[in-house]
Design an enzyme around this catalytic site. Structure first.
Site: not given
Length: 216
Positions: A39, A41-42, A94, A114, A116, A121
């Site tokens: 997430g 970019t969100w 990151h 999560d 998983r 992704s």
């Protein structure tokens, strides 16, 4: 109170944490420090809307909030772009917390997900990587031109869980660490300038989570 210390260098065919050596922080900087595919970019978008009080920004989000460590983006260009911003800045990373310089005057926003979902992704992301990105990563890793990483999820999943994406990590190859990276931030959850978000909470309770981010 224990504070984070920069004790590790993290380098992959995609990014290099040493690029932070030349970054000059400003009071009020917001550092979005998420594992890949969690997430990022969100979270950048939510921070930008709050800081600019608008859904229209001075620049496209990819230019407003650049990934500082990424090899493909010339460091001089990235630093010049950040230096030119007169408003509060949003920096994407990151890098694990023990690979970052710690700025008490900055706000760190972490978003988890999560593992998983992160893995699946990541598999999609790897399959959709641009030729330029794939070629650059292959060359930096010293791999032959005809090398292709398997994209079979059943083959990749146990490898991703048990093999470090870089020195100092216990998981993440070749998609990026979630568990090891998250631990480096979680141990400093007492810090007043570090906020934890969760992808599922943003999905299920966006209004409440956005208000919590705004208060932070």
């Amino acid at each position: 109170m224990q504070l984070p210390e920069r004790t590790q260098v993290y380098e992959t065919p995609i990014f290099d944490s040493r690029r932070w050596d030349r970054f000059v922080a400003r009071p009020g900087d917001v550092i979005v420090c998420t594992p890949a595919k969690c997430g990022t970019t969100w979270t950048q978008m939510l921070c930008a809307m709050l800081l600019h009080r608008s859904t229209t920004f001075p620049q496209p989000l990819t230019q407003l909030s650049r990934w500082l460590e990424r090899h493909l983006d010339p460091l001089d260009k990235v630093l010049a772009a950040y230096d030119a911003q007169p408003h509060r800045r949003i920096v994407k990373t990151h890098t694990p917390f023990d690979g970052l310089p710690y700025f008490p005057e900055a706000s760190y926003v972490f978003c988890g997900r999560d593992p998983r979902d992160v893995f699946l992704s990541g598999v999609d992301h790897m399959a959709n990587g641009s030729d330029r990105t794939v070629t650059d990563a292959r060359q930096r890793a010293g791999l032959p031109e005809d090398f292709e990483m398997t994209q079979d999820p059943n083959t990749l999943f146990p490898l991703w869980l048990t093999t470090g994406a870089m020195v100092g990590m216990e998981d993440g190859f070749p998609l990026g660490s979630v568990m090891s990276l998250t631990k480096t931030y979680w141990r400093f959850r007492h810090l007043p300038n570090l906020l934890f978000l969760n992808y599922a909470d943003l999905s299920d309770h966006l209004d409440a989570e956005l208000r919590r981010l705004a208060r932070f």
